[in-house]
Structures are given as C-alpha cells and as structure tokens.
Design a protein around this motif. Structure first.
Motif, PDB file in Angstrom:
ATOM      1  N   ARG A 362      26.370  53.285  65.913  1.00 49.83           N
ATOM      2  CA  ARG A 362      26.767  53.280  67.328  1.00 49.83           C
ATOM      3  C   ARG A 362      26.219  52.046  68.046  1.00 49.83           C
ATOM      4  O   ARG A 362      26.035  52.062  69.263  1.00 49.83           O
ATOM      5  N   GLN A 363      25.984  50.995  67.297  1.00 49.58           N
ATOM      6  CA  GLN A 363      25.542  49.724  67.856  1.00 49.58           C
ATOM      7  C   GLN A 363      26.721  48.755  67.800  1.00 49.58           C
ATOM      8  O   GLN A 363      27.054  48.209  66.742  1.00 49.58           O
ATOM      9  N   GLY A 364      27.370  48.532  68.941  1.00 49.27           N
ATOM     10  CA  GLY A 364      28.554  47.683  68.956  1.00 49.27           C
ATOM     11  C   GLY A 364      28.281  46.243  68.572  1.00 49.27           C
ATOM     12  O   GLY A 364      28.978  45.648  67.742  1.00 49.27           O
ATOM     13  N   TRP A 365      27.239  45.658  69.191  1.00 51.19           N
ATOM     14  CA  TRP A 365      26.926  44.259  68.894  1.00 51.19           C
ATOM     15  C   TRP A 365      26.486  44.086  67.448  1.00 51.19           C
ATOM     16  O   TRP A 365      26.868  43.118  66.781  1.00 51.19           O
ATOM     17  N   LEU A 366      25.652  44.987  66.953  1.00 53.61           N
ATOM     18  CA  LEU A 366      25.212  44.908  65.563  1.00 53.61           C
ATOM     19  C   LEU A 366      26.402  44.977  64.615  1.00 53.61           C
ATOM     20  O   LEU A 366      26.484  44.213  63.639  1.00 53.61           O
ATOM     21  N   SER A 367      27.332  45.871  64.890  1.00 52.27           N
ATOM     22  CA  SER A 367      28.494  46.037  64.021  1.00 52.27           C
ATOM     23  C   SER A 367      29.364  44.790  64.019  1.00 52.27           C
ATOM     24  O   SER A 367      29.784  44.306  62.957  1.00 52.27           O
ATOM     25  N   LEU A 368      29.632  44.241  65.199  1.00 49.26           N
ATOM     26  CA  LEU A 368      30.433  43.019  65.288  1.00 49.26           C
ATOM     27  C   LEU A 368      29.743  41.848  64.602  1.00 49.26           C
ATOM     28  O   LEU A 368      30.368  41.095  63.847  1.00 49.26           O
ATOM     29  N   PHE A 369      28.453  41.704  64.851  1.00 44.24           N
ATOM     30  CA  PHE A 369      27.721  40.580  64.267  1.00 44.24           C
ATOM     31  C   PHE A 369      27.714  40.663  62.746  1.00 44.24           C
ATOM     32  O   PHE A 369      27.999  39.673  62.058  1.00 44.24           O
ATOM     33  N   THR A 370      27.392  41.828  62.210  1.00 44.13           N
ATOM     34  CA  THR A 370      27.318  41.977  60.758  1.00 44.13           C
ATOM     35  C   THR A 370      28.672  41.746  60.118  1.00 44.13           C
ATOM     36  O   THR A 370      28.779  41.067  59.082  1.00 44.13           O
ATOM     37  N   ALA A 371      29.714  42.298  60.716  1.00 42.54           N
ATOM     38  CA  ALA A 371      31.053  42.103  60.168  1.00 42.54           C
ATOM     39  C   ALA A 371      31.443  40.625  60.155  1.00 42.54           C
ATOM     40  O   ALA A 371      32.058  40.144  59.197  1.00 42.54           O
ATOM     41  N   ALA A 372      31.081  39.905  61.209  1.00 41.93           N
ATOM     42  CA  ALA A 372      31.447  38.494  61.294  1.00 41.93           C
ATOM     43  C   ALA A 372      30.637  37.627  60.350  1.00 41.93           C
ATOM     44  O   ALA A 372      31.165  36.709  59.713  1.00 41.93           O
ATOM     45  N   VAL A 373      29.345  37.913  60.217  1.00 33.16           N
ATOM     46  CA  VAL A 373      28.489  37.054  59.421  1.00 33.16           C
ATOM     47  C   VAL A 373      28.765  37.212  57.929  1.00 33.16           C
ATOM     48  O   VAL A 373      28.486  36.293  57.142  1.00 33.16           O
ATOM     49  N   LEU A 374      29.314  38.329  57.514  1.00 30.45           N
ATOM     50  CA  LEU A 374      29.606  38.533  56.098  1.00 30.45           C
ATOM     51  C   LEU A 374      30.687  37.586  55.588  1.00 30.45           C
ATOM     52  O   LEU A 374      30.700  37.221  54.401  1.00 30.45           O
ATOM     53  N   VAL A 375      31.609  37.187  56.475  1.00 39.02           N
ATOM     54  CA  VAL A 375      32.720  36.340  56.038  1.00 39.02           C
ATOM     55  C   VAL A 375      32.621  34.917  56.585  1.00 39.02           C
ATOM     56  O   VAL A 375      33.309  34.022  56.090  1.00 39.02           O
ATOM     57  N   SER A 376      31.771  34.704  57.597  1.00 38.01           N
ATOM     58  CA  SER A 376      31.542  33.356  58.152  1.00 38.01           C
ATOM     59  C   SER A 376      32.851  32.660  58.507  1.00 38.01           C
ATOM     60  O   SER A 376      33.059  31.480  58.205  1.00 38.01           O
ATOM     61  N   GLU A 377      33.758  33.387  59.137  1.00 42.24           N
ATOM     62  CA  GLU A 377      35.056  32.841  59.539  1.00 42.24           C
ATOM     63  C   GLU A 377      35.237  33.097  61.029  1.00 42.24           C
ATOM     64  O   GLU A 377      35.458  34.231  61.457  1.00 42.24           O
TER      65      GLU A 377
END
Length: 411
Positions: A362-377
C-alpha cells in the motif's frame, strides 16, 4: 539553516552505520547460505536443490529459528505479521536475537527479505543512542534517520527513502516546510546509499530488452497486467489472516516454525529452487532467459512464491515482504509476455511488479519507484502512472498484509 545544519553530521553517521549493519547481516547470511546449500549437500552427495534437500533444509531452518526465538531474550520482537517497514523502536536487548533469526532465515531459503528486521534493528539502535546523545531531539527524528539510511542502503539510492518517508511525513504535523522535515532523512538516505554502492554496488536493473516506446496497445496491456498483479497480491492479502490463525493455533514457536519450514520446503519442491530465498538474485536469473519458461511455468512460480511469502510471514519467520513480492511480479510479468508476445517484456514486468507491490505494501511511491528502477526505461513511466489507477482502485480500502495485535487485518 541554523536549525538544519546541525542535523547533517548525525544524519550522515546514521546512514553509514545503517548501511554497514545491513551489509554485515547480508554477507553473514550469504556465507552461511553457501555452507547450507553448496558445501553441505556436496559433502553428503545430495543434489543442492533436489526436492529432498529443499524439504529437509527448510524444515531444519524452521526448527532452528523456532528454537532460537523460544530461547533468546526478547524472543525476536513482536509477531512479524503485526509489523510493517517502519515501526516504533524496540528494546535494544531484542536485537541480537532478531538479527540471529534473520540471518538463519535468509540463509535457509525462507521467502522473506531483510528489509523489515534490519530497519527495525537500525531504528532501535539509533533511537537508543540518539536519546542519550541528544535527549532534547524529537523521537521521530531518530526513527526517520534510521529508516531513511536503511532504505537508501537497501535500494542503493536515497530517492527510495525520500519517496517512502514522504507519505509518512506529509501526514504528520511538524515545524517547518515539508522539505525541511525531509532534509535530514534525505542526508541519511544518501549516506546509506553511497556506503552500500561503494562497498557492494547493488543493482536492481534486470537488463531486460529495451522498451521501444509507448503505443496505444501498450496502454491496454499496462492496465490489464497491473490489475492482474494487484489481484494476485490481494489473494495473498486475504490468505494472510487465516494462515496466521492456523500457525498461532499451535501455540509454540518451535512447532509453528517447523511446520512452516516444512510447508516452505514442499512449496520449493513444487515451484523449483528459484522460488526460494528473498528473490532478488532469483529474478535476475529469470530475466537472463525470459523465454526459458512457458507462461504456465511463470504463473506457477508467481503463485508458489506468493504462497511462500504468506506462509513465511505468518508462521513466525522474521523478514520483509518487498523483495519476494518483486519476484512474484517479475514472474507474472514474464508470464504475461510469454502468453501474449505482443506485450513488451519490460512493460509487462514493471506493471506486474507495480500491481503486486501496491496490494502488498500500500505504498504508492515505493511501488512506482521499484517498478521503474527494475527496467530503467523512462519511456515506461507514463504507462506505469496510468496503470497505477485501476490497480489502486482494486486495492484501496481492502485489508492490508499486516495484522493488529488482535490478529485482525489493518485497513
């Protein structure tokens, strides 16, 4: 400036020490893991990841952790099913036992990460020392510094710490502007991230195929995959309370953890050895050969890992839920690409991770950040933001993967 400048030195010190504690525990767990999963089975002439060895090793790990929790002072702190990533400080006397069982669980193959117990240990130490060095400083300051230093070290960047703490700090009254309150935690997060990067060079980039850019069809794919990830995460959330009641009914940590270890061993035999451990190294192995498994096999690993996460967190093992949730999302995303080849791999993985993390943390910023950093796109970000909307509608107002002291899910 006169109020913020004196905070720089303690913030830097807390960040460095937080990273060193994380690194020390991780290295110790890795050394023990090599003994348990390489040296010992080789000496016995048993397959390192044979079904038999996984069942024996996970059951033995549960027994060892149960005995430790039963005998150590403080019994490893509160029930891990009732704790989150950032909680009030524990007594320092609890920490040796907490760190011991964390090392045993990480090395033994339990499907939990180090984030919760390491953050709890760093908060307890920082709070205890901080109240003695500067008793007039607010208690929340020491908690924020330790949490930021640890999160920065875990992710290798202070951005993660700033995003996670921003959700907490924004809802708390306090003197000064928001960035004034974030100033010292950001310094601690930077120190923790730099220390870890210089000593260990952590990387979350999965080196997946490059994403060519947004297309209209990708928008539908992002919405569907993120929603599927959220649904799978919610299945784990709803399974959490009954699983917790089942293990608590045994009324003894040795019995609960031994049974939990046995179940984890059986799940490992079902899903394969990649579904063991915290999951970060294992997702990189999946990403190296994204076409190496069928859609059904990827989906099976995602379901098994979610089940292992629920069992691990409810039977009494100490650990965090972020890293195994990332494995669930990566497996689900790769399965979506294998099922529909037109769905880009990077997009599928990032959206699936986003959905699972939203449901579990239930952490919106954490979820967005982790999803983005995994693909670096960077080109994935607009689609991730769009995919957040239906996924959040699915999870908001639902129970959380965390219980109160009465065993009821928090909302």
């Amino acid at each position: 400036m006169r109020r913020l400048l004196p905070l720089v030195l303690p913030a830097l010190a807390v960040g460095v020490v937080s990273a060193l504690i994380l690194l020390g525990v991780s290295l110790l767990a890795e050394q023990l893991q090599d003994v348990l999963w390489k040296d010992l089975p080789d000496a016995l002439g048993v397959g390192r990841y044979s079904s038999l060895w996984m069942i024996v090793m996970l059951t033995a790990t549960g027994l060892a952790v149960g005995l430790a929790l039963w005998t150590v002072p403080g019994h490893g702190g509160p029930d891990p099913a009732t704790t989150g990533l950032v909680d009030p400080p524990m007594r320092p006397g609890v920490l040796p036992g907490l760190l011991l069982v964390t090392v045993l669980a990480l090395a033994g193959g339990v499907s939990l990460g180090p984030e919760n117990p390491i953050t709890a240990a760093n908060i307890a130490l920082t709070y205890w020392l901080g109240r003695r060095v500067a008793p007039g400083a607010p208690a929340q300051l020491w908690i924020a510094l330790a949490a930021a230093g640890t999160i920065g070290a875990l992710f290798g960047t202070p951005v993660a710490a700033a995003l996670i703490l921003s959700e907490t700090l924004a809802s708390q009254p306090g003197p000064g502007a928001f960035w004034d309150r974030l100033f010292a935690p950001l310094a601690a997060g930077a120190a923790g991230a730099l220390t870890m990067s210089l000593l260990d060079e952590p990387s979350f980039d999965l080196a997946l195929p490059a994403y060519s850019g947004p297309h209209w069809g990708d928008l539908l794919s992002a919405l569907v995959v993120a929603s599927a990830g959220a649904v799978l995460g919610l299945l784990g959330v709803y399974a959490f309370p009954p699983a917790h009641r089942l293990f608590r009914a045994l009324r003894h940590p040795v019995l609960a953890l031994t049974l939990g270890g046995l179940v984890l061993g059986l799940l490992g035999a079902l899903g394969g050895h990649l579904t063991l451990f915290k999951g970060l190294d294992q997702v990189k192995q999946l990403a190296e050969t994204p076409d190496g498994w069928s859609a059904g096999e990827f989906a099976g690993m995602a379901v098994v890992k979610m089940a292992a996460l629920v069992v691990s967190a409810t039977c009494g093992f100490r650990g965090g839920r972020i890293f195994p949730s990332v494995f669930v999302g990566v497996s689900l995303g790769l399965g979506a690409h294998a099922l529909v080849d037109a769905v880009p791999t990077s997009l599928a993985v990032s959206c699936a991770v986003l959905g699972v993390l939203l449901a579990v943390t239930r952490q919106g910023w954490l979820s967005l950040f982790t999803a983005a950093v995994l693909v670096s796109e960077a080109s994935v970000l607009p689609l991730l933001c769009a995919a957040t909307l239906p996924a959040w509608l699915l999870v908001t107002g639902r129970p959380q993967m965390e219980l109160d002291r009465n065993g009821l899910p928090r909302r």
